[in-house]
Design an enzyme around this catalytic site. Sequence first.
Site, PDB file in Angstrom:
ATOM      1  CE  LYS A   3     -87.682 -47.318 -86.353  1.00  0.00           C
ATOM      2  NZ  LYS A   3     -88.792 -48.189 -85.938  1.00  0.00           N
TER       3      LYS A   3
ATOM      4  CG  PHE B 204     -68.539 -57.722-113.903  1.00  0.00           C
ATOM      5  CD1 PHE B 204     -69.513 -58.571-114.399  1.00  0.00           C
ATOM      6  CD2 PHE B 204     -67.289 -58.253-113.608  1.00  0.00           C
ATOM      7  CE1 PHE B 204     -69.254 -59.925-114.566  1.00  0.00           C
ATOM      8  CE2 PHE B 204     -67.021 -59.594-113.774  1.00  0.00           C
ATOM      9  CZ  PHE B 204     -68.013 -60.432-114.263  1.00  0.00           C
TER      10      PHE B 204
ATOM     11  CE  LYS C 261     -69.025 -48.544-114.761  1.00  0.00           C
ATOM     12  NZ  LYS C 261     -69.796 -49.620-114.099  1.00  0.00           N
TER      13      LYS C 261
ATOM     14  CG  ASN D 259     -76.218 -53.370-104.929  1.00  0.00           C
ATOM     15  OD1 ASN D 259     -76.222 -54.587-105.061  1.00  0.00           O
ATOM     16  ND2 ASN D 259     -75.145 -52.697-104.504  1.00  0.00           N
TER      17      ASN D 259
ATOM     18  CE  LYS E  29     -64.624 -46.864-112.682  1.00  0.00           C
ATOM     19  NZ  LYS E  29     -65.786 -47.355-111.952  1.00  0.00           N
TER      20      LYS E  29
ATOM     21  CG  ASP F 150     -71.437 -45.688-107.683  1.00  0.00           C
ATOM     22  OD1 ASP F 150     -70.388 -46.357-107.718  1.00  0.00           O
ATOM     23  OD2 ASP F 150     -72.323 -45.749-108.560  1.00  0.00           O
TER      24      ASP F 150
END
Length: 399
Positions: free
Chosen positions: A289, A323, A337, A209, A341, A279
């Site tokens: 490869k 976050f 969240k 990311n 959590k 995730d």
Amino acid sequence: MLSGKNIVLGVSGGIAVYKACDVVSRLKKLNANVKVIMTKSAVEFVTPLTFQSLSQNFVVADMFEEPKTWDVEHISLAQWADLFLIAPATANIIGKIANGIGDDMLSTTVMATKAKVLIAPAMNTNMYENKIVQDNISKLKKYRYEFVEPESGRLACGDIGKGKLASPENIVKEVINILTIEKDLNEKNILITAGPTIESIDPVRYLTNRSSGKMGYSIATEAVKRGANVTLISGKTNLDVPVGVKNFIQIESAKDMYDEVIKNLEDNDIIIKSAAVADYKPKSKSNKKIKKSDEDLVLELDRNHDILKEIGKIKEDKILVGFAAETNDLIENAKQKIKKKNLDFIVANDLTQEGAGFGVDTNIVKIIDKNGNIEEYPKMNKSDISNIILDKIKLLLEK
């Protein structure tokens, strides 16, 4: 601002010595008490009389000169200091300190002080990048010596690169930070995660990311300044490890991060999960490869551990901060969240806003606590947001 603070300035030999004169002037204007120690090489660039006039104190330049008082001078200076600043710091003086060598007034006084030591390197780029010099700097950082990083630009020798002494303004700013920031998180153990994770597809390709790690590294930097013992678990970034971090652990995959977080969980009172953890991961990883073909490539993905959720189940009396980086339904998603959590509060930001999110030095956040209270903050530096987050943690600790 620095009234009553005692600063010993060590000046080693290099063309940047002239900037140290400005440093003394700025410190005196902030009402600091400044005493200067010069090496023999430094005296070749600027006379002791200059520093004596600016500091309004005698300058020590020779270990064996006639003493100005009947004290053992290097010991009395070492004990007098609230902060020991070395600017400019050559490769030579850095090497001496790192290896316990005390053969002149400056190096012996540094050896004898129990004050915080702040070092501002200045040298040729090739010298600064030399592995021996970097090893010496790393060694000193492990011993909790602090550094003002040199700047990049045109050096006196004509080379272009990193090695210029930091500006007097930035040096004095670091002095102020060290001497005036309240150590309100003293000896608190904080675990911070930062940066991206990488999920391998084959030896060449991977899923990741856009996280730069800047938010987590900024929190770590500010937490250290406030006296905390920081463990930083980070994905790969282009950032330097913050000075003073007690335990730095680099990971690659979400599983690596999960394993390290669980391993270090018991030893920490506060957990701040600012990393952007994948995730999903490829269901299978090819050892070779994957060659291009005329067919479409289909990747099957498996769920990774939800690290924050797993911590929330077992956190007991620990403080847990999460976050939420979203592109839509920010508050609704963040509140979900918190509940799922078991967070104490969450820091939420909208990635579609300019100046928020990944890869920039600023952020725009909303902080939502477990009771649903929302506080909104305008665009500001990540260092300022870091201190807001730490302030909220401090309030929770006081309850």
